[in-house]
Design a protein around this motif. Structure first.
Motif, short mmCIF file in Angstrom:
data_model
loop_
_atom_site.label_atom_id
_atom_site.label_comp_id
_atom_site.label_asym_id
_atom_site.label_seq_id
_atom_site.Cartn_x
_atom_site.Cartn_y
_atom_site.Cartn_z
N VAL A 47 0.84 -1.20 0.00
CA VAL A 47 0.00 0.00 0.00
C VAL A 47 0.87 1.24 0.00
O VAL A 47 1.78 1.37 0.82
N ASN A 48 0.61 2.13 -0.94
CA ASN A 48 1.26 3.44 -0.95
C ASN A 48 0.21 4.49 -0.66
O ASN A 48 -0.88 4.45 -1.24
N ALA A 49 0.53 5.41 0.24
CA ALA A 49 -0.34 6.57 0.43
C ALA A 49 -0.03 7.53 -0.71
O ALA A 49 1.13 7.80 -0.99
N VAL A 50 -1.05 8.01 -1.41
CA VAL A 50 -0.81 8.92 -2.54
C VAL A 50 -1.36 10.31 -2.25
O VAL A 50 -2.07 10.53 -1.27
N GLY A 51 -1.04 11.22 -3.14
CA GLY A 51 -1.35 12.63 -2.94
C GLY A 51 -0.07 13.35 -2.59
O GLY A 51 0.94 12.71 -2.23
N ASP A 52 -0.02 14.67 -2.74
CA ASP A 52 1.17 15.47 -2.43
C ASP A 52 2.42 14.97 -3.17
O ASP A 52 3.51 14.94 -2.62
N GLY A 53 2.26 14.56 -4.43
CA GLY A 53 3.42 14.15 -5.23
C GLY A 53 4.06 12.85 -4.80
O GLY A 53 5.14 12.50 -5.27
N LYS A 54 3.42 12.10 -3.89
CA LYS A 54 4.00 10.82 -3.45
C LYS A 54 3.80 9.74 -4.51
O LYS A 54 2.79 9.71 -5.19
N ALA A 55 4.73 8.84 -4.61
CA ALA A 55 4.67 7.60 -5.40
C ALA A 55 4.79 7.78 -6.92
O ALA A 55 5.75 7.30 -7.51
N PHE A 56 3.86 8.51 -7.57
CA PHE A 56 3.87 8.51 -9.03
C PHE A 56 5.09 9.21 -9.61
O PHE A 56 5.28 10.41 -9.42
N GLY A 57 5.91 8.45 -10.35
CA GLY A 57 7.04 9.02 -11.07
C GLY A 57 8.25 9.32 -10.22
O GLY A 57 9.30 9.67 -10.74
N THR A 58 8.14 9.18 -8.91
CA THR A 58 9.27 9.54 -8.04
C THR A 58 10.25 8.36 -7.93
O THR A 58 9.94 7.24 -8.33
N GLU A 59 11.42 8.64 -7.35
CA GLU A 59 12.44 7.59 -7.19
C GLU A 59 12.21 6.80 -5.91
O GLU A 59 12.68 5.68 -5.78
N ASP A 60 11.54 7.42 -4.95
CA ASP A 60 11.37 6.79 -3.64
C ASP A 60 9.93 6.34 -3.44
O ASP A 60 9.02 6.80 -4.12
N ASN A 61 9.76 5.46 -2.49
CA ASN A 61 8.43 4.94 -2.19
C ASN A 61 8.37 4.60 -0.70
O ASN A 61 9.39 4.29 -0.10
N SER A 62 7.19 4.64 -0.13
CA SER A 62 7.00 4.20 1.24
C SER A 62 5.59 3.65 1.34
O SER A 62 4.82 3.74 0.38
N GLY A 63 5.26 3.06 2.47
CA GLY A 63 3.90 2.54 2.62
C GLY A 63 3.81 1.46 3.66
O GLY A 63 4.50 1.51 4.69
N TRP A 64 2.97 0.46 3.38
CA TRP A 64 2.78 -0.65 4.29
C TRP A 64 2.69 -1.93 3.48
O TRP A 64 2.30 -1.92 2.31
N LEU A 65 3.04 -3.01 4.13
CA LEU A 65 2.91 -4.33 3.54
C LEU A 65 1.86 -5.06 4.36
O LEU A 65 2.05 -5.28 5.56
N LEU A 66 0.75 -5.41 3.73
CA LEU A 66 -0.33 -6.09 4.45
C LEU A 66 -0.38 -7.56 4.04
O LEU A 66 -0.19 -7.88 2.86
N THR A 67 -0.65 -8.43 5.01
CA THR A 67 -0.81 -9.84 4.69
C THR A 67 -2.26 -10.25 4.90
O THR A 67 -3.01 -9.59 5.64
N ALA A 68 -2.64 -11.36 4.24
CA ALA A 68 -4.04 -11.80 4.25
C ALA A 68 -4.53 -12.09 5.66
O ALA A 68 -5.72 -12.00 5.94
N ASP A 69 -3.61 -12.45 6.59
CA ASP A 69 -4.02 -12.76 7.96
C ASP A 69 -4.13 -11.50 8.83
O ASP A 69 -4.24 -11.58 10.05
N GLY A 70 -4.09 -10.32 8.21
CA GLY A 70 -4.27 -9.07 8.95
C GLY A 70 -2.96 -8.40 9.35
O GLY A 70 -2.97 -7.34 9.97
N GLY A 71 -1.82 -9.03 9.04
CA GLY A 71 -0.51 -8.47 9.38
C GLY A 71 -0.27 -7.16 8.67
O GLY A 71 -0.78 -6.92 7.57
N GLU A 72 0.53 -6.30 9.30
CA GLU A 72 0.74 -4.94 8.80
C GLU A 72 2.16 -4.51 9.15
O GLU A 72 2.51 -4.47 10.33
N GLU A 73 2.98 -4.26 8.13
CA GLU A 73 4.37 -3.84 8.37
C GLU A 73 4.58 -2.51 7.65
O GLU A 73 4.27 -2.40 6.46
N ALA A 74 5.11 -1.51 8.35
CA ALA A 74 5.39 -0.22 7.71
C ALA A 74 6.65 -0.35 6.86
O ALA A 74 7.61 -1.02 7.24
N ILE A 75 6.63 0.26 5.67
CA ILE A 75 7.81 0.29 4.81
C ILE A 75 8.31 1.74 4.82
O ILE A 75 7.62 2.63 4.32
#
Ligand code: CTP
Ligand code: CA
Length: 233
Positions: A180-208
């Motif tokens: 999952v990437n949070a978008v808006g404010d120039g985040k994610a699209f076309g940029t070199e960097d990325n951040s977000g979360w990694l979610l698993t089907a069992d409800g797990g949630e890891e911040a990236i």
């Protein structure tokens, strides 16, 4: 930073990755498209190949990017073409990653000739049809032991936060992992960097944490191998 000498821990793993945006034609010279650069999907392919995986990259429209060394590259344009290419790649893959920005809608009809404006006729109104949900279809067609990964760009709204929307999307799609990437404010699209979360089907949630797209790619491949190791025990 990604270490110079990467582990060859994906040796023997066959992966199919989609990247970039689709274009849906209106007439011979026009299309509906999106701003996806393809950089995250290409980084996933490059890192997987460096770690020893057998990689098929299905690329839609992207910024000008070097072909990832060691990957088989198939170029597509429309969502329908991407669907066909991914279904055939997925049929022989252990891991499927949908990083492409697939158009949700396409023009209901494609004009054979260039659409002309006219002072005597009303201006055209666009009618759109829904494109198939390729990720959901790949989940339905999942082979035994296959891992399916989706991506989601979300903004929060009055119905929920970024993470609430993302958990709901993962459940709806039935994938094993969702980046999952949070978008808006120039985040994610076309940029070199990325951040977000990694979610698993069992409800797990890891911040990236914010970092190079190759860094996020490494984190995703670590999560995929960990998940597959848990499942095979
Ligand atoms: N996706 C897909 N086929 C589509 C649309 C999306 O395979 N027709 C995939 C994307 O590649 C991504 C995931 O589904 O891996 C989530 O895409 P996203 O656009 O966030 O989800 P949608 O289901 O299209 O929902 P939304 O209405 O929020 O756009
Ligand atoms: Ca969408």
């Amino acid at each position: 930073e990604v270490p110079a000498a990467l582990p060859r821990d994906l040796e023997g793993l066959r992966v199919a990755i989609s990247a970039g945006g689709t274009r849906e034609p209106l007439d011979p010279v026009r299309y509906l498209g999106n701003r996806s650069s393809g950089k995250q999907g290409y980084a996933l392919a490059r890192v997987a190949a460096q770690r020893g995986a057998e990689v098929t990259l299905v690329a839609g429209h992207t910024a000008e990017l070097p072909a990832p060394a060691g990957a088989t590259l198939a170029r597509v344009s429309t969502a329908e073409e991407l669907r066909t290419a991914m279904r055939s790649a997925a049929a022989e893959a252990d891991v499927v990653v949908m990083a492409a920005a697939v158009a949700d809608f396409r023009p209901a009809s494609r004009a054979e000739h260039k659409i002309k404006k006219s002072d005597d006729a009303p201006d055209p109104v666009l009618t759109l049809d829904r494109n198939p949900d390729i990720l959901a279809e790949l989940v339905r067609e999942r082979r035994d032991g296959q891992t399916v990964v989706g991506f989601a760009a979300e903004t929060g709204d009055e119905h929920g936060s970024v993470l609430e929307h993302a958990h709901a999307k993962l459940r709806r799609k039935g994938a094993d992992l969702l980046v999952v990437n949070a978008v808006g404010d120039g985040k994610a699209f076309g940029t070199e960097d990325n951040s977000g979360w990694l979610l698993t089907a069992d409800g797990g949630e890891e911040a990236i944490p914010l970092g190079a797209k190759a860094r996020l790619a490494a984190t995703l491949w670590d999560a995929v191998t960990a998940l597959r190791a848990r499942r095979s025990r």
